[in-house]
Design a protein around this motif. Structure first.
Motif, short mmCIF file in Angstrom:
data_model
loop_
_atom_site.label_atom_id
_atom_site.label_comp_id
_atom_site.label_asym_id
_atom_site.label_seq_id
_atom_site.Cartn_x
_atom_site.Cartn_y
_atom_site.Cartn_z
N ARG A 1 2.01 5.31 -0.99
CA ARG A 1 3.05 5.25 -2.01
C ARG A 1 3.73 3.90 -1.93
N TYR A 2 4.67 3.65 -2.82
CA TYR A 2 5.35 2.36 -2.86
C TYR A 2 6.86 2.58 -2.86
N THR A 3 7.58 1.69 -2.15
CA THR A 3 9.04 1.76 -2.15
C THR A 3 9.55 1.26 -3.49
N GLN A 4 10.85 1.43 -3.72
CA GLN A 4 11.45 0.92 -4.96
C GLN A 4 11.32 -0.59 -5.05
N ALA A 5 11.24 -1.25 -3.91
CA ALA A 5 11.07 -2.71 -3.88
C ALA A 5 9.61 -3.13 -4.04
#
Length: 122
Positions: free
Chosen positions: A17-21
């Motif tokens: 998954r990916y962070t908001q950044a």
């Protein structure tokens, strides 16, 4: 000194998954067998290595070597309970091969590979 070295098998496919950044983060659980029983160790992998592991070496049952450090973090569940988890933050994940290596070769050549049903965990 906070150093961990483990050899085990992924208990499920590694999740990317990916962070908001926008930073990639992958997580999985490693089954480490000490002869009498298995311990299930949560593993977190960051950035480019996270993408590489999730896309190529993060399949259930694949044997890997993981080096990194222990980290504890706390969070609150949806029902308000505070939890603490201890996990390995990987600095290196090394694919160790075996049957999983043959499956990976077949995948890279476009073949469909059936999961190994002999792996004793979901």
């Amino acid at each position: 000194m906070n150093t961990v070295n483990l050899i085990g098998r992924w208990t499920r496919d590694v999740e990317l998954r990916y962070t908001q950044a926008g930073k990639a983060v992958a997580s999985g659980s490693l089954a480490v067998n000490d002869g009498d029983r298995a311990d299930f160790i949560p593993v977190v992998i960051w950035e480019k290595q996270a993408e590489a592991v999730a896309n190529h070496h993060g399949r259930k049952g694949q044997q890997v070597g993981v080096s990194g450090r222990l980290q504890s973090r706390s969070y609150t569940t949806q029902d308000g309970q505070k939890r603490t988890v201890i996990e390995v933050v990987a600095s290196r994940v090394e694919f160790l091969g075996g049957q999983a290596q043959e499956q990976e070769k077949a995948r890279s050549m476009g073949a469909e590979v059936q999961p190994d049903d002999d792996v004793p965990f979901d």
